[in-house]
Design an enzyme around this catalytic site. Structure first.
Site, PDB file in Angstrom:
ATOM      1  N   ASP A  21     -13.931   1.858   4.501  1.00 41.80           N
ATOM      2  CA  ASP A  21     -13.034   0.659   4.835  1.00 41.80           C
ATOM      3  C   ASP A  21     -14.856  -0.514   4.281  1.00 41.80           C
ATOM      4  O   ASP A  21     -15.267   0.047   5.398  1.00 41.80           O
ATOM      5  CB  ASP A  21     -13.086   0.287   5.835  1.00 41.80           C
ATOM      6  CG  ASP A  21     -12.935  -1.562   6.488  1.00 41.80           C
ATOM      7  OD1 ASP A  21     -12.415  -1.892   5.912  1.00 41.80           O
ATOM      8  OD2 ASP A  21     -12.623  -1.765   7.482  1.00 41.80           O
ATOM      9  N   ASN A  23     -14.866  -3.840   3.609  1.00 42.78           N
ATOM     10  CA  ASN A  23     -14.226  -5.756   4.260  1.00 42.78           C
ATOM     11  C   ASN A  23     -14.007  -5.418   5.723  1.00 42.78           C
ATOM     12  O   ASN A  23     -13.966  -6.460   5.888  1.00 42.78           O
ATOM     13  CB  ASN A  23     -13.725  -5.965   3.307  1.00 42.78           C
ATOM     14  CG  ASN A  23     -11.802  -5.645   3.750  1.00 42.78           C
ATOM     15  OD1 ASN A  23     -12.183  -3.987   4.485  1.00 42.78           O
ATOM     16  ND2 ASN A  23     -10.478  -5.931   3.181  1.00 42.78           N
ATOM     17  N   ASP A  25     -12.115  -4.699   7.627  1.00 44.60           N
ATOM     18  CA  ASP A  25      -9.510  -5.132   8.312  1.00 44.60           C
ATOM     19  C   ASP A  25      -9.327  -3.400   9.137  1.00 44.60           C
ATOM     20  O   ASP A  25      -8.240  -3.663   9.582  1.00 44.60           O
ATOM     21  CB  ASP A  25      -9.584  -5.121   7.470  1.00 44.60           C
ATOM     22  CG  ASP A  25      -8.515  -4.177   5.897  1.00 44.60           C
ATOM     23  OD1 ASP A  25      -9.912  -3.380   6.508  1.00 44.60           O
ATOM     24  OD2 ASP A  25      -8.028  -5.015   5.379  1.00 44.60           O
ATOM     25  N   ASP A  29     -10.554   0.905   1.717  1.00 43.90           N
ATOM     26  CA  ASP A  29      -9.511   0.424   0.708  1.00 43.90           C
ATOM     27  C   ASP A  29     -10.572   1.087  -0.636  1.00 43.90           C
ATOM     28  O   ASP A  29     -11.516   1.777  -0.270  1.00 43.90           O
ATOM     29  CB  ASP A  29     -10.139  -0.780   0.933  1.00 43.90           C
ATOM     30  CG  ASP A  29     -11.678  -1.363   1.710  1.00 43.90           C
ATOM     31  OD1 ASP A  29     -12.455  -0.560   1.077  1.00 43.90           O
ATOM     32  OD2 ASP A  29     -11.375  -1.712   2.301  1.00 43.90           O
ATOM     33  N   ASP A  98      -1.020   9.213  -7.201  1.00 43.24           N
ATOM     34  CA  ASP A  98      -0.098   9.858  -6.849  1.00 43.24           C
ATOM     35  C   ASP A  98       1.183   9.273  -7.121  1.00 43.24           C
ATOM     36  O   ASP A  98       1.234   8.003  -7.308  1.00 43.24           O
ATOM     37  CB  ASP A  98       0.047   9.775  -5.314  1.00 43.24           C
ATOM     38  CG  ASP A  98       0.404  10.887  -3.966  1.00 43.24           C
ATOM     39  OD1 ASP A  98       1.778  11.191  -4.375  1.00 43.24           O
ATOM     40  OD2 ASP A  98      -0.371  10.940  -3.293  1.00 43.24           O
ATOM     41  N   ASP A 199       4.893  13.430  -6.047  1.00 41.92           N
ATOM     42  CA  ASP A 199       5.811  13.356  -4.225  1.00 41.92           C
ATOM     43  C   ASP A 199       6.767  14.319  -4.729  1.00 41.92           C
ATOM     44  O   ASP A 199       8.178  14.155  -4.952  1.00 41.92           O
ATOM     45  CB  ASP A 199       5.571  11.963  -4.097  1.00 41.92           C
ATOM     46  CG  ASP A 199       5.898  12.386  -2.815  1.00 41.92           C
ATOM     47  OD1 ASP A 199       4.783  12.511  -1.627  1.00 41.92           O
ATOM     48  OD2 ASP A 199       7.277  11.610  -2.068  1.00 41.92           O
ATOM     49  N   GLU A 256       4.255  18.686  -6.117  1.00 34.62           N
ATOM     50  CA  GLU A 256       4.639  19.171  -4.355  1.00 34.62           C
ATOM     51  C   GLU A 256       5.771  19.695  -4.529  1.00 34.62           C
ATOM     52  O   GLU A 256       7.166  18.639  -4.515  1.00 34.62           O
ATOM     53  CB  GLU A 256       4.125  17.620  -4.470  1.00 34.62           C
ATOM     54  CG  GLU A 256       4.411  18.459  -2.404  1.00 34.62           C
ATOM     55  CD  GLU A 256       4.711  17.162  -1.721  1.00 34.62           C
ATOM     56  OE1 GLU A 256       4.178  17.046  -0.183  1.00 34.62           O
ATOM     57  OE2 GLU A 256       5.390  16.120  -1.946  1.00 34.62           O
ATOM     58  N   HIS A 329      -2.900  15.390   3.381  1.00 31.27           N
ATOM     59  CA  HIS A 329      -2.740  14.704   4.221  1.00 31.27           C
ATOM     60  C   HIS A 329      -1.439  14.608   5.270  1.00 31.27           C
ATOM     61  O   HIS A 329      -1.186  14.261   6.007  1.00 31.27           O
ATOM     62  CB  HIS A 329      -2.762  13.269   3.421  1.00 31.27           C
ATOM     63  CG  HIS A 329      -1.413  13.137   2.879  1.00 31.27           C
ATOM     64  ND1 HIS A 329      -1.083  14.051   1.596  1.00 31.27           N
ATOM     65  CD2 HIS A 329      -0.067  12.877   2.745  1.00 31.27           C
ATOM     66  CE1 HIS A 329      -0.159  13.789   1.044  1.00 31.27           C
ATOM     67  NE2 HIS A 329       0.159  12.742   1.562  1.00 31.27           N
ATOM     68  N   ASP A 330      -0.610  15.705   5.029  1.00 30.15           N
ATOM     69  CA  ASP A 330       0.384  16.117   5.927  1.00 30.15           C
ATOM     70  C   ASP A 330       0.027  17.124   6.744  1.00 30.15           C
ATOM     71  O   ASP A 330       0.828  18.098   7.580  1.00 30.15           O
ATOM     72  CB  ASP A 330       1.806  16.145   4.649  1.00 30.15           C
ATOM     73  CG  ASP A 330       1.869  15.101   3.873  1.00 30.15           C
ATOM     74  OD1 ASP A 330       1.912  14.008   4.687  1.00 30.15           O
ATOM     75  OD2 ASP A 330       2.592  15.807   2.590  1.00 30.15           O
TER      76      ASP A 330
END
Ligand code: NOJ
Length: 561
Positions: A21, A23, A25, A29, A98, A199, A256, A329-330
């Protein structure tokens, strides 16, 4: 076999929300990614697979896209994207985006139009059906719970969504929609991106007769899978996509594909078929699934894992190409799933599984954080979880199907949030990921496990990955050599050879905390041997016809005739 750059590459997946990150938040990003390009270059990877950065209401963290040609506010602007792309290319890194076109977000303009009336020009961009007697068109269950059909009052019809109801499926039977997708792909390719990870792309062609799904005993919904996975027009659609969007560019593509088998894998990746370069199959990551899938995980056997990999290695040999992955990520973290994340064995087993994977034939994928040895997370409360799949499973399965203890066991072993905690950059607050409050908690082990620490330790897992990548660049046999398994019935050792002409590698990986003996089969002839890489110190003078392995030991020898 054709030699290509994407076979010789190593790919690194970035899940932007959790990467870095810039910034404050609390959300990773694009500028955060740009900052870390020198780090990735140091690791030595060739291609970044970027999980979705498009505009999205984030029902499924960006896998629900509301505008395919703009950047999600959380991640920055198109200028930030262009800068990242340019900088990545300057570092010699390619960018694979993706592509999520089985479905869009329900907040996409196309869907807003589509649902507004039956004669809207966008109506057929999605899949609408009438129900019968107040029942949805089929009994299929959705991936994130409930039915795949959602009733919409405005026009009195149901729309199909294989994932959440905020992810309506696009209608690939409609040629206008297909052209719209290809045009969007060209838009990104013209910007200079280098390819696509697609995907659930083997779901885009449905059996348009929409038959009922088979129902397991006690199940609330039928299984629609056989009616939408690898469907009747899938190869036609992919060949068309290739012609219309990919063939004019030098790209890398990976589809995928849940539910794909080797025979289909050959068709998708066959060198003369002009579909895709590689597919992600799901056979190994499904090992140990219980009655409720990943949520009641059971023990798995090494022989089953070896059988799956060997089937794909031999099946695609000279015909297609494999992608190699432990995690994404899954999936849970690789070390926790396939190695041993205890303090004692975390690093050594992390190096071992890396060796095993990177020495197979195919293009290896590193999931962010794997190179620093990150592990699964155990949040105490369900409130700390963010993933829609985890939250819905918790809601739907407890307490009727699984007790709270049982589901937490499943979550700790297999929830997608295991892979989604922020990257641990250093030992400072929030692991140096953000100056704000992270969107999901940092794993509490960040003080011991972080990038700063591994960069400072020359024996670390980071430098081990770096070496694996360098070896790939110097040894064609690692990329192109033929794979042959040894001792396939062994439940502790995974050993195989790779052969390219006179060049031979012997790969030996101990997947256990025991000290089994490795015996070299007599038919492997050689006059000299040299250690290419190992995760413990190996005495090169030691004979290799028979020796004892240490817990989670990995060795790769080059054998000379
Ligand atoms: C597969 C993606 O990897 C996953 O994160 C997502 O939830 C589903 N497809 C739906 O897009």
């Amino acid at each position: 076999m054709e030699k290509t750059w994407w076979k010789e590459s190593v790919i690194y997946q970035i899940y932007p929300r959790s990467f870095n990150d810039s910034n404050g938040d609390g959300i990773g990003d694009l500028k955060g990614i740009t900052e870390k390009l020198p780090y990735l270059s140091k690791l030595g990877i060739d291609v970044i697979w970027l999980s979705p950065v498009y505009k999205s209401p984030n029902d499924d963290n960006g896998y629900d896209i509301s505008d395919y040609r703009n950047i999600m506010d959380d991640f920055g602007t198109m200028e930030d994207f262009d800068e990242m792309l340019e900088e990545a290319h300057k570092h010699g890194l390619k960018i694979m985006m993706d592509l999520v076109v089985n479905h869009s977000s329900d907040e996409h303009e196309w869907f807003q139009q589509s649902k507004s009336s039956k004669d809207n020009p966008y109506r057929d961009y999605y899949i609408w059906k009438k129900g019968e007697n107040g029942q949805p068109p089929t009994n299929w269950g959705a991936a994130f719970g409930g039915s795949v059909w959602e009733y919409d009052e405005t026009t009195g019809e149901y729309f199909l969504h294989l994932f959440s109801k905020k992810q309506p499926d696009l209608n690939w039977e409609n040629p206008v929609l297909r052209q719209e997708v290809y045009e969007m792909m060209r838009y990104w390719l013209d910007k200079g991106i280098d390819g696509f990870r697609m995907d659930v792309v083997n779901f885009i062609s449905k059996d348009t007769s929409y038959p009922e799904g088979e129902k397991a005993e006690g199940a609330l919904y039928g299984n629609g899978g056989p009616h939408f996975m690898n469907g009747p027009r899938i190869h036609e659609f992919l060949q068309e996509m290739n012609r219309e969007a990919l063939s004019n560019y030098d790209t890398i593509t990976v589809g995928e594909m849940p539910g794909v088998n080797v025979e289909q894998g050959k068709l998708y990746t066959g060198e003369t078929r002009n579909e895709l370069n590689m597919v992600f199959h799901f056979e190994h990551v499904g090992l140990g699934d219980g009655k409720h899938g990943k949520w009641d995980p059971q023990e798995w056997k090494l022989t089953d894992l070896k059988e799956i990999f060997t089937k794909w290695q031999k099946g695609l040999e000279n015909e297609g190409w494999n992608s190699l992955y432990w995690s994404n990520h899954d999936q849970p973290r690789g070390i926790s799933r396939w190695g041993n994340d205890s303090d004692e064995y975390r690093v050594i087993s992390g190096k071992m599984i890396a060796t095993c994977l990177h020495m197979m034939q195919g293009t290896p994928y590193i999931y962010q954080g794997e190179e620093i040895g990150m592990t699964n997370v155990k949040f105490e409360s369900i409130e700390d979880y963010r993933d829609i799949e985890t939250l819905n499973a918790y809601r739907d399965l407890t307490p009727n199907f699984l007790s709270y203890d049982e589901i937490f066991k499943g979550i700790y072993e297999r929830s997608r949030d295991n892979a989604r905690t922020p990257i641990q950059w250093d030992a400072s607050e929030n692991a140096g990921f953000t100056d704000g409050t992270p969107w999901i908690n940092v794993n509490s082990n960040y003080k011991e496990i972080n990038a700063e620490a591994v960069l400072a330790d020359k024996d670390s897992i980071f430098y081990y990955y770096q070496k694996l990548i360098q070896l790939r660049k110097k040894n064609e046999v690692i990329v192109y050599g033929t794979y042959d398994i040894l001792h396939e019935d062994d439940e502790q050792i995974y050993a195989f050879t790779r052969t390219l002409g006179e060049d031979k590698l012997l790969v030996i990986c101990n997947f256990s905390e025991d000290t089994p003996e490795f015996v070299l089969p007599k038919n492997i002839e050689f006059s000299a041997n040299e250690v290419l890489i190992s995760n413990y110190h190996v005495d090169e003078a030691q004979a290799i016809d028979r020796f004892t392995l240490k817990p989670y030991e990995a060795r790769v020898y080059r054998l000379t005739k």
